[in-house]
Write a protein that holds these residues in place. Sequence first.
Motif, PDB file in Angstrom:
ATOM      1  N   LEU A 133     -35.691   5.111  22.090  1.00 48.29           N
ATOM      2  CA  LEU A 133     -35.943   6.254  21.214  1.00 48.29           C
ATOM      3  C   LEU A 133     -34.643   6.939  20.805  1.00 48.29           C
ATOM      4  O   LEU A 133     -34.461   7.311  19.635  1.00 48.29           O
ATOM      5  N   LEU A 134     -33.728   7.092  21.768  1.00 57.12           N
ATOM      6  CA  LEU A 134     -32.444   7.719  21.459  1.00 57.12           C
ATOM      7  C   LEU A 134     -31.652   6.886  20.456  1.00 57.12           C
ATOM      8  O   LEU A 134     -31.023   7.427  19.532  1.00 57.12           O
ATOM      9  N   VAL A 135     -31.689   5.555  20.621  1.00 59.84           N
ATOM     10  CA  VAL A 135     -31.009   4.669  19.672  1.00 59.84           C
ATOM     11  C   VAL A 135     -31.664   4.791  18.292  1.00 59.84           C
ATOM     12  O   VAL A 135     -30.980   4.855  17.266  1.00 59.84           O
ATOM     13  N   HIS A 136     -32.998   4.827  18.276  1.00 58.73           N
ATOM     14  CA  HIS A 136     -33.744   4.966  17.024  1.00 58.73           C
ATOM     15  C   HIS A 136     -33.341   6.231  16.272  1.00 58.73           C
ATOM     16  O   HIS A 136     -33.054   6.195  15.072  1.00 58.73           O
ATOM     17  N   VAL A 137     -33.301   7.358  16.987  1.00 59.07           N
ATOM     18  CA  VAL A 137     -32.956   8.641  16.353  1.00 59.07           C
ATOM     19  C   VAL A 137     -31.519   8.613  15.835  1.00 59.07           C
ATOM     20  O   VAL A 137     -31.236   9.059  14.717  1.00 59.07           O
ATOM     21  N   GLY A 138     -30.602   8.072  16.636  1.00 60.65           N
ATOM     22  CA  GLY A 138     -29.205   8.008  16.214  1.00 60.65           C
ATOM     23  C   GLY A 138     -29.018   7.145  14.971  1.00 60.65           C
ATOM     24  O   GLY A 138     -28.330   7.537  14.026  1.00 60.65           O
ATOM     25  N   LEU A 139     -29.654   5.973  14.954  1.00 62.12           N
ATOM     26  CA  LEU A 139     -29.512   5.064  13.820  1.00 62.12           C
ATOM     27  C   LEU A 139     -30.105   5.646  12.538  1.00 62.12           C
ATOM     28  O   LEU A 139     -29.497   5.572  11.469  1.00 62.12           O
ATOM     29  N   ILE A 140     -31.298   6.243  12.646  1.00 65.32           N
ATOM     30  CA  ILE A 140     -31.939   6.745  11.425  1.00 65.32           C
ATOM     31  C   ILE A 140     -31.214   7.977  10.898  1.00 65.32           C
ATOM     32  O   ILE A 140     -31.202   8.243   9.689  1.00 65.32           O
ATOM     33  N   THR A 141     -30.558   8.736  11.788  1.00 62.88           N
ATOM     34  CA  THR A 141     -29.778   9.890  11.335  1.00 62.88           C
ATOM     35  C   THR A 141     -28.570   9.434  10.520  1.00 62.88           C
ATOM     36  O   THR A 141     -28.286   9.961   9.440  1.00 62.88           O
ATOM     37  N   ILE A 142     -27.855   8.437  11.042  1.00 61.76           N
ATOM     38  CA  ILE A 142     -26.697   7.911  10.320  1.00 61.76           C
ATOM     39  C   ILE A 142     -27.132   7.248   9.014  1.00 61.76           C
ATOM     40  O   ILE A 142     -26.511   7.441   7.961  1.00 61.76           O
ATOM     41  N   ALA A 143     -28.238   6.485   9.077  1.00 62.27           N
ATOM     42  CA  ALA A 143     -28.744   5.827   7.873  1.00 62.27           C
ATOM     43  C   ALA A 143     -29.131   6.855   6.814  1.00 62.27           C
ATOM     44  O   ALA A 143     -28.853   6.667   5.622  1.00 62.27           O
ATOM     45  N   PHE A 144     -29.756   7.951   7.246  1.00 60.89           N
ATOM     46  CA  PHE A 144     -30.180   8.985   6.300  1.00 60.89           C
ATOM     47  C   PHE A 144     -28.982   9.592   5.584  1.00 60.89           C
ATOM     48  O   PHE A 144     -29.013   9.826   4.371  1.00 60.89           O
ATOM     49  N   ALA A 145     -27.906   9.834   6.326  1.00 58.56           N
ATOM     50  CA  ALA A 145     -26.709  10.407   5.713  1.00 58.56           C
ATOM     51  C   ALA A 145     -26.103   9.439   4.690  1.00 58.56           C
ATOM     52  O   ALA A 145     -25.743   9.838   3.577  1.00 58.56           O
ATOM     53  N   ILE A 146     -25.998   8.161   5.049  1.00 62.79           N
ATOM     54  CA  ILE A 146     -25.409   7.177   4.134  1.00 62.79           C
ATOM     55  C   ILE A 146     -26.292   6.977   2.909  1.00 62.79           C
ATOM     56  O   ILE A 146     -25.806   6.911   1.767  1.00 62.79           O
ATOM     57  N   LEU A 147     -27.611   6.924   3.114  1.00 62.82           N
ATOM     58  CA  LEU A 147     -28.520   6.718   1.993  1.00 62.82           C
ATOM     59  C   LEU A 147     -28.608   7.950   1.100  1.00 62.82           C
ATOM     60  O   LEU A 147     -28.975   7.843  -0.079  1.00 62.82           O
ATOM     61  N   THR A 148     -28.267   9.125   1.641  1.00 60.65           N
ATOM     62  CA  THR A 148     -28.165  10.317   0.796  1.00 60.65           C
ATOM     63  C   THR A 148     -27.020  10.150  -0.201  1.00 60.65           C
ATOM     64  O   THR A 148     -27.144  10.486  -1.380  1.00 60.65           O
ATOM     65  N   VAL A 149     -25.898   9.620   0.285  1.00 61.31           N
ATOM     66  CA  VAL A 149     -24.775   9.332  -0.608  1.00 61.31           C
ATOM     67  C   VAL A 149     -25.197   8.309  -1.669  1.00 61.31           C
ATOM     68  O   VAL A 149     -24.885   8.447  -2.857  1.00 61.31           O
ATOM     69  N   THR A 150     -25.945   7.279  -1.256  1.00 65.20           N
ATOM     70  CA  THR A 150     -26.433   6.268  -2.192  1.00 65.20           C
ATOM     71  C   THR A 150     -27.332   6.886  -3.255  1.00 65.20           C
ATOM     72  O   THR A 150     -27.248   6.538  -4.444  1.00 65.20           O
TER      73      THR A 150
END
Length: 273
Positions: free
Chosen positions: A130-147
């Motif tokens: 769960l901790l890995v899931h939250v960390g990955l989706i947080t980083i992905a959300f930030a990068i995809l916001t730039v996209t």
Amino acid sequence: MVTQDWLTDAVLYMYALSLLFFVSDAASGNRSARRVGTGLLVFVWVLQGAFLMALLFDRFSVPALTIKDYLFFVSWLLVSASFMLNRLMRADLLVLLVNVVGFAVLALNLIERPKHDAALQPWEVARRLLLVHVGLITIAFAILTVTAVLGLMYLFLHSRLKKKKWTQVMNRMPSLERIDQYAYRAGLIGVPLLLLSLSTGTAALLTEGTAADLMDGKVLLSFAAGIAYVVYLIRRLAGKDDGSKLAGWNLLGYGLLVTGFFANSYSSFHQMI
């Protein structure tokens, strides 16, 4: 005071002031204003990093997530992304737009409101997943916001060029080809991270024996976003669509992702308030 704490107020004011200097640079090419704005933004980034370290230390032993924690991390990642974009691309307007989004996220996050934990069931066995899931989706959300910001820039510039309405603001923007390239490269990073986060979240549910939660509304929206992004990357790689259609796929994926993030009424276990 905007918040009930002078230090968080100071961060907000410095962030807002740095944006004003960036706007001055974008409007008139004032290099000194850009340097001052960058200096203020660095100070904001350092303070946000210190706050994050304190949050991580406080939350390390507790598998609970608040929307304040999540959005604060997203804001910090967006500031970090703006530094990298500025270093790699020298796209002033893109850096400004990314920081406007980051400031909006931070401002909404810091305005005083009752604290609520994310209503995630305590997965004892799957806690690390769960901790890995939250960390990955947080980083992905930030990068995809730039996209997504790049996709909006593409559609704006494409529309203006099609109507033959040129403005000074457009002089500060990269070409359509470069915007498309930047969005594609950011997607190549963000989309795999999103898919990895979905896979670890799925593994956590299966490990916990709650596979039925895979039909949860927020989970389905996240998977739909992942599918839209995969279609975007495949069609971009295959050259199937023009840039405006690709930008549409890009924004569709981001729209589904954001909708899933806030769609509390469609989730029975994965709510954020």
